[in-house]
Scaffold this motif. Structure first.
Motif, PDB file in Angstrom:
ATOM      1  N   MET A   1       4.420  -0.836  16.879  1.00  0.00           N
ATOM      2  CA  MET A   1       3.183  -0.986  16.107  1.00  0.00           C
ATOM      3  C   MET A   1       2.273  -1.993  16.817  1.00  0.00           C
ATOM      4  SD  MET A   1       2.704  -2.161  12.129  1.00  0.00           S
ATOM      5  CE  MET A   1       3.545  -0.758  11.468  1.00  0.00           C
ATOM      6  N   ASP A   2       1.084  -1.526  17.333  1.00  0.00           N
ATOM      7  CA  ASP A   2       0.207  -2.437  18.047  1.00  0.00           C
ATOM      8  C   ASP A   2      -0.643  -3.228  17.056  1.00  0.00           C
ATOM      9  OD1 ASP A   2      -1.867  -0.788  17.185  1.00  0.00           O
ATOM     10  OD2 ASP A   2      -1.904   0.365  19.058  1.00  0.00           O
ATOM     11  N   ASP A   3      -1.483  -4.150  17.616  1.00  0.00           N
ATOM     12  CA  ASP A   3      -2.259  -5.052  16.763  1.00  0.00           C
ATOM     13  C   ASP A   3      -3.147  -4.291  15.782  1.00  0.00           C
ATOM     14  OD1 ASP A   3      -1.061  -7.035  18.136  1.00  0.00           O
ATOM     15  OD2 ASP A   3      -2.830  -7.698  19.248  1.00  0.00           O
ATOM     16  N   GLN A   4      -3.838  -3.239  16.275  1.00  0.00           N
ATOM     17  CA  GLN A   4      -4.759  -2.504  15.416  1.00  0.00           C
ATOM     18  C   GLN A   4      -4.024  -1.806  14.279  1.00  0.00           C
ATOM     19  OE1 GLN A   4      -8.047  -2.794  15.691  1.00  0.00           O
ATOM     20  NE2 GLN A   4      -8.150  -1.699  13.741  1.00  0.00           N
ATOM     21  N   GLN A   5      -2.840  -1.272  14.571  1.00  0.00           N
ATOM     22  CA  GLN A   5      -2.047  -0.624  13.523  1.00  0.00           C
ATOM     23  C   GLN A   5      -1.588  -1.626  12.476  1.00  0.00           C
ATOM     24  OE1 GLN A   5       0.810   1.221  16.281  1.00  0.00           O
ATOM     25  NE2 GLN A   5       0.260   3.213  15.410  1.00  0.00           N
ATOM     26  N   LYS A   6      -1.214  -2.832  12.936  1.00  0.00           N
ATOM     27  CA  LYS A   6      -0.795  -3.872  11.996  1.00  0.00           C
ATOM     28  C   LYS A   6      -1.944  -4.269  11.083  1.00  0.00           C
ATOM     29  CE  LYS A   6       2.524  -5.732  15.325  1.00  0.00           C
ATOM     30  NZ  LYS A   6       2.760  -6.777  16.344  1.00  0.00           N
ATOM     31  N   ILE A   7      -3.117  -4.460  11.675  1.00  0.00           N
ATOM     32  CA  ILE A   7      -4.293  -4.838  10.876  1.00  0.00           C
ATOM     33  C   ILE A   7      -4.631  -3.736   9.886  1.00  0.00           C
ATOM     34  CG2 ILE A   7      -6.773  -5.282  11.002  1.00  0.00           C
ATOM     35  CD1 ILE A   7      -6.231  -6.669  13.711  1.00  0.00           C
ATOM     36  N   GLN A   8      -4.555  -2.484  10.339  1.00  0.00           N
ATOM     37  CA  GLN A   8      -4.860  -1.361   9.447  1.00  0.00           C
ATOM     38  C   GLN A   8      -3.872  -1.292   8.285  1.00  0.00           C
ATOM     39  OE1 GLN A   8      -5.170   2.411  11.425  1.00  0.00           O
ATOM     40  NE2 GLN A   8      -5.657   3.544   9.565  1.00  0.00           N
ATOM     41  N   LEU A   9      -2.579  -1.502   8.574  1.00  0.00           N
ATOM     42  CA  LEU A   9      -1.567  -1.476   7.524  1.00  0.00           C
ATOM     43  C   LEU A   9      -1.838  -2.540   6.481  1.00  0.00           C
ATOM     44  CD1 LEU A   9       1.178  -0.484   6.381  1.00  0.00           C
ATOM     45  CD2 LEU A   9       2.276  -2.190   7.843  1.00  0.00           C
ATOM     46  N   PHE A  10      -2.114  -3.766   6.934  1.00  0.00           N
ATOM     47  CA  PHE A  10      -2.295  -4.879   6.013  1.00  0.00           C
ATOM     48  C   PHE A  10      -3.654  -4.853   5.292  1.00  0.00           C
ATOM     49  CE2 PHE A  10       0.852  -7.277   8.785  1.00  0.00           C
ATOM     50  CZ  PHE A  10       1.869  -7.196   7.850  1.00  0.00           C
ATOM     51  N   GLU A  11      -4.689  -4.309   5.972  1.00  0.00           N
ATOM     52  CA  GLU A  11      -6.039  -4.451   5.423  1.00  0.00           C
ATOM     53  C   GLU A  11      -6.647  -3.160   4.877  1.00  0.00           C
ATOM     54  OE1 GLU A  11      -8.530  -6.229   8.369  1.00  0.00           O
ATOM     55  OE2 GLU A  11      -7.381  -8.102   8.469  1.00  0.00           O
ATOM     56  N   GLN A  12      -6.266  -1.987   5.419  1.00  0.00           N
ATOM     57  CA  GLN A  12      -6.997  -0.770   5.094  1.00  0.00           C
ATOM     58  C   GLN A  12      -6.150   0.356   4.510  1.00  0.00           C
ATOM     59  OE1 GLN A  12      -8.904   0.276   8.813  1.00  0.00           O
ATOM     60  NE2 GLN A  12      -9.785  -1.781   9.063  1.00  0.00           N
ATOM     61  N   THR A  13      -4.888   0.433   4.868  1.00  0.00           N
ATOM     62  CA  THR A  13      -4.043   1.526   4.385  1.00  0.00           C
ATOM     63  C   THR A  13      -3.985   1.511   2.857  1.00  0.00           C
ATOM     64  OG1 THR A  13      -2.672   1.382   6.363  1.00  0.00           O
ATOM     65  CG2 THR A  13      -1.723   2.525   4.472  1.00  0.00           C
ATOM     66  N   PRO A  14      -4.127   2.682   2.188  1.00  0.00           N
ATOM     67  CA  PRO A  14      -4.026   2.719   0.721  1.00  0.00           C
ATOM     68  C   PRO A  14      -2.749   2.030   0.237  1.00  0.00           C
ATOM     69  CG  PRO A  14      -4.743   4.839   1.563  1.00  0.00           C
ATOM     70  CD  PRO A  14      -4.400   4.011   2.764  1.00  0.00           C
ATOM     71  N   ILE A  15      -2.869   1.328  -0.884  1.00  0.00           N
ATOM     72  CA  ILE A  15      -1.767   0.514  -1.389  1.00  0.00           C
ATOM     73  C   ILE A  15      -0.454   1.307  -1.520  1.00  0.00           C
ATOM     74  CG2 ILE A  15      -0.925  -0.850  -3.339  1.00  0.00           C
ATOM     75  CD1 ILE A  15      -3.018  -2.302  -1.731  1.00  0.00           C
ATOM     76  N   PRO A  16      -0.452   2.479  -2.162  1.00  0.00           N
ATOM     77  CA  PRO A  16       0.830   3.206  -2.275  1.00  0.00           C
ATOM     78  C   PRO A  16       1.472   3.491  -0.931  1.00  0.00           C
ATOM     79  CG  PRO A  16      -0.801   4.144  -3.757  1.00  0.00           C
ATOM     80  CD  PRO A  16      -1.534   3.184  -2.864  1.00  0.00           C
ATOM     81  N   LYS A  17       0.667   3.885   0.061  1.00  0.00           N
ATOM     82  CA  LYS A  17       1.208   4.196   1.386  1.00  0.00           C
ATOM     83  C   LYS A  17       1.688   2.930   2.086  1.00  0.00           C
ATOM     84  CE  LYS A  17       0.175   6.566   5.728  1.00  0.00           C
ATOM     85  NZ  LYS A  17      -0.864   7.318   6.513  1.00  0.00           N
ATOM     86  N   ALA A  18       0.927   1.838   1.960  1.00  0.00           N
ATOM     87  CA  ALA A  18       1.317   0.574   2.596  1.00  0.00           C
ATOM     88  C   ALA A  18       2.625   0.049   2.006  1.00  0.00           C
ATOM     89  CB  ALA A  18       0.203  -0.457   2.432  1.00  0.00           C
ATOM     90  N   VAL A  19       2.736   0.112   0.672  1.00  0.00           N
ATOM     91  CA  VAL A  19       3.959  -0.337   0.011  1.00  0.00           C
ATOM     92  C   VAL A  19       5.135   0.531   0.430  1.00  0.00           C
ATOM     93  CG1 VAL A  19       5.126  -0.551  -2.229  1.00  0.00           C
ATOM     94  CG2 VAL A  19       2.788  -1.392  -1.958  1.00  0.00           C
ATOM     95  N   ALA A  20       4.905   1.848   0.501  1.00  0.00           N
ATOM     96  CA  ALA A  20       5.986   2.754   0.917  1.00  0.00           C
ATOM     97  C   ALA A  20       6.436   2.456   2.347  1.00  0.00           C
ATOM     98  CB  ALA A  20       5.522   4.205   0.800  1.00  0.00           C
ATOM     99  N   ASN A  21       5.468   2.235   3.254  1.00  0.00           N
ATOM    100  CA  ASN A  21       5.808   1.949   4.647  1.00  0.00           C
ATOM    101  C   ASN A  21       6.652   0.689   4.794  1.00  0.00           C
ATOM    102  OD1 ASN A  21       4.441   4.176   5.590  1.00  0.00           O
ATOM    103  ND2 ASN A  21       2.589   3.065   6.167  1.00  0.00           N
ATOM    104  N   LEU A  22       6.371  -0.305   3.957  1.00  0.00           N
ATOM    105  CA  LEU A  22       7.066  -1.582   4.060  1.00  0.00           C
ATOM    106  C   LEU A  22       8.339  -1.632   3.216  1.00  0.00           C
ATOM    107  CD1 LEU A  22       3.956  -3.940   3.888  1.00  0.00           C
ATOM    108  CD2 LEU A  22       5.459  -3.642   5.863  1.00  0.00           C
ATOM    109  N   ALA A  23       8.287  -1.038   2.023  1.00  0.00           N
ATOM    110  CA  ALA A  23       9.386  -1.210   1.064  1.00  0.00           C
ATOM    111  C   ALA A  23      10.520  -0.207   1.245  1.00  0.00           C
ATOM    112  CB  ALA A  23       8.849  -1.131  -0.367  1.00  0.00           C
ATOM    113  N   ILE A  24      10.204   1.047   1.558  1.00  0.00           N
ATOM    114  CA  ILE A  24      11.260   2.062   1.636  1.00  0.00           C
ATOM    115  C   ILE A  24      12.315   1.712   2.689  1.00  0.00           C
ATOM    116  CG2 ILE A  24      11.764   4.459   2.275  1.00  0.00           C
ATOM    117  CD1 ILE A  24       9.225   5.293   0.791  1.00  0.00           C
TER     118      ILE A  24
END
Length: 456
Positions: A1-24
Motif C-alpha cells: 500500500m503506497d502513500d496515496q493509497q494510505k491517504i485515500q483509505l484514511f481520508e476518502q474511502t467510504p466508511i463501511p469499506k474502510a472499516v471492512a478493509n481494516l477490521a475484517i
C-alpha cells in the motif's frame, strides 16, 4: 500500500469499506488466534498422558504474561504512530515504531534470561510437582527461554504494520504463525510423529513464532521506502514525548491484560470447589464465549488506525461516523449471537463433550455469559477509541472498573448468594455498568470535539 493509497483509505474511502478493509483481517486473525491457543491443549490431550496435559496448563500463566508486553509496546506504539500520521508528523512515526520494536525485543530477551536464571523457583511457583516438573520445563524451554522474544515481537510488529492501514499484511503475518503451529503440533506431539508430547508443542510454538517474525522482516525489507514502520537502530530514542506518548496508552492496555488474567484465575478457583465436571463445563463455555468476544475485539482494534488518523487530522466528523458504524455492526452481531447462544446452549456444549453432567452445567453457564455480550462490545469499542486518541487515563479507569470494582466483587457476591451458577452472571453485571459509562464518556468526548471545532 503506497502513500496515496494510505491517504485515500484514511481520508476518502467510504466508511463501511474502510472499516471492512481494516477490521475484517483483524477479526480473522483474532479467530485464528483462538484456534491457535487451543491447538497445544487439544493435540497434547490426544496423548492421553495427564502429566503432558498438566505441563501445558501449568506454563500457561507465563505465556499469558507475554500479552502485557504486547499491549504495552504494540497498542501504545501503534496508537502513537497513527496519531502522528494524521498530523503528517512522520519523524514521530518512525521514532515511535523503532521505540516499540526495540523495547519489545529487549523485554523478550530479559524475560528469557530471568526465567532461565530463576527457573527452579518459577516452576515451583507455577505449582509443578516432582512428576510434572520435567515436562513443564521441557515445554517452557522452547516457548519461554528460547521463544519469548519471537512470541512478543511478532505480535508487536503486527500492531506496527496495522497502524499505517496495512491490516491485511498484519493479519497474514500473525495467521501464518498460527496456521503453521497447528500443522506442526500433531507432527511433533503425537506418537505417529516425533512423539515429543508437551516438548513438541513448545517446539512447534517456537518455530511458528519465528516464521511469523520472518514474514514481517521480509515485508519491511520489500516495502522499504514505502512504509512508515521503521526498525532502524538510529531511529530508536528515549525522547520524553515518544516514551510518554507510547506508555500513556500502552500501560493501561498492559494493566488491563494482567487484570483479565487475575479475574479468570479467581473465576476458575471458585469453580474448582464444585468438582471436575463444573471446571470442565466452565472451561468449555469460556471457549465458546471467546469467539464473539474476539470478533468484537478484532473490530475495535481494526478501526483504531482510522480513528487515530482522523482524530489527529481533525476530521472529527469522519471519526465519529467510523465509531457509530462499528458500534451498530458490533451490537447487532452480538445481539444475534446472544439469542443463538441462549437457545442452543446445550447443543453447543455437547459439541465439545457429550457428558450429561457437564452439558447441564455448561448450559446454565453459557446462558449467563451470553447476556453480557451486547454490553461488552460497547465497552470494547469505547476502550479502543480511548487507546486510539491517546486517552490513557480513561482506558486505565475502564480496566480498573471492569475487574477490580465490578467483576471480581460480583464474583464473590453472586457466588455467595447463588453458589456456582451466579459466577456466570458477573460479566453481565460488570459490562452492563461499563456500557452505560462508555456511552457517557464517548458523548463527553464528542461534545468536547464539537466545542473545539466551533471555537477554532
Amino acid at each position: 500500500m503506497d502513500d496515496q493509497q494510505k491517504i485515500q483509505l484514511f481520508e476518502q474511502t467510504p466508511i463501511p469499506k474502510a472499516v471492512a478493509n481494516l477490521a475484517i483481517p483483524t477479526v480473522m486473525s483474532s479467530l485464528v488466534m483462538v484456534l491457535y491457543n487451543l491447538a497445544d491443549t487439544y493435540f497434547v490431550g490426544m496423548c492421553n498422558d495427564p502429566i503432558q496435559n498438566a505441563a501445558v496448563t501449568l506454563a500457561a500463566p507465563v505465556l499469558l504474561a507475554f500479552n502485557a508486553v504486547n499491549n504495552l509496546f504494540g497498542v501504545g506504539s501503534s496508537s502513537m504512530m497513527s496519531r502522528a500520521l494524521g498530523r503528517k508528523d512522520y519523524d514521530t512515526v518512525y521514532k515511535s515504531s523503532a521505540f516499540g520494536f526495540y523495547c519489545a525485543l529487549f523485554c523478550g530477551i530479559l524475560f528469557s534470561l530471568l526465567c532461565g536464571i530463576f527457573h527452579t523457583p518459577l516452576l515451583h511457583l507455577l505449582g509443578t510437582e516432582e512428576s510434572t516438573l520435567p515436562a513443564t520445563w521441557s515445554y517452557m524451554r522452547w516457548t519461554v527461554i528460547c521463544g519469548a522474544a519471537p512470541a512478543i515481537l511478532n505480535v508487536v510488529m503486527a500492531y506496527l504494520v496495522r497502524s499505517e492501514g496495512s491490516s491485511l499484511h498484519a493479519s497474514i503475518g500473525t495467521m501464518s504463525g498460527c496456521l503453521l503451529n497447528m500443522i506442526l503440533d500433531p507432527i511433533f506431539i503425537l506418537p505417529w510423529g516425533l512423539n515429543l508430547g508437551a516438548e513438541g508443542a513448545g517446539l512447534a510454538t517456537f518455530l511458528s513464532n519465528c516464521v511469523a517474525c520472518l514474514y514481517f522482516f521480509v515485508l519491511l525489507f520489500l516495502k522499504r521506502g514505502k512504509t512508515y514502520v521503521c526498525i532502524h537502530p538510529g531511529k530508536f530514542t528515549l525522547q520524553k514525548n515518544i516514551v510518554l506518548g507510547v506508555c500513556t496508552v500502552g500501560i493501561p492496555a498492559s494493566i488491563q491484560n494482567l487484570l483479565n488474567v487475575t479475574g479468570m484465575t479467581i473465576l476458575n478457583n471458585f469453580t474448582s470447589a464444585f468438582g471436575a465436571d463444573a471446571v470442565a463445563a466452565m472451561g468449555i463455555t469460556q471457549k465458546i464465549n471467546m469467539v464473539p468476544m474476539q470478533i468484537s475485539m478484532g473490530i475495535s482494534q481494526g478501526i483504531m488506525p482510522l480513528v487515530s488518523y482522523n482524530y489527529s487530522s481533525r476530521n472529527h466528523k469522519r471519526m465519529k461516523k467510523t465509531i457509530f458504524f462499528a458500534g451498530r455492526i458490533m451490537i447487532g452481531f452480538q445481539l444475534c449471537v446472544s439469542v443463538l447462544y441462549f437457545i442452543n446452549a446445550g447443543s453447543l456444549v455437547r459439541l465439545f463433550m457429550n457428558n450429561e453432567a457437564i452439558i447441564a452445567y455448561g448450559t446454565r453457564f453459557l446462558r449467563g455469559f451470553c447476556l453480557g455480550l451486547p454490553f461488552l462490545c460497547m465497552d470494547f469499542l469505547a476502550v479502543g477509541v480511548f487507546q486510539a486518541v491517546g486517552m490513557g487515563k480513561e482506558a486505565l479507569f475502564f480496566a480498573i472498573m471492569r475487574k477490580i470494582v465490578l467483576e471480581i466483587p460480583a464474583l464473590y457476591l453472586l457466588n455467595h448468594f447463588f453458589p456456582l451458577y451466579g459466577l456466570a452472571y458477573a460479566q453481565f453485571v460488570a459490562e452492563f455498568v461499563l456500557s452505560v459509562l462508555a456511552i457517557l464518556v464517548l458523548s463527553r468526548l464528542f461534545h468536547r470535539l464539537s466545542t473545539e471545532k466551533k471555537q477554532a
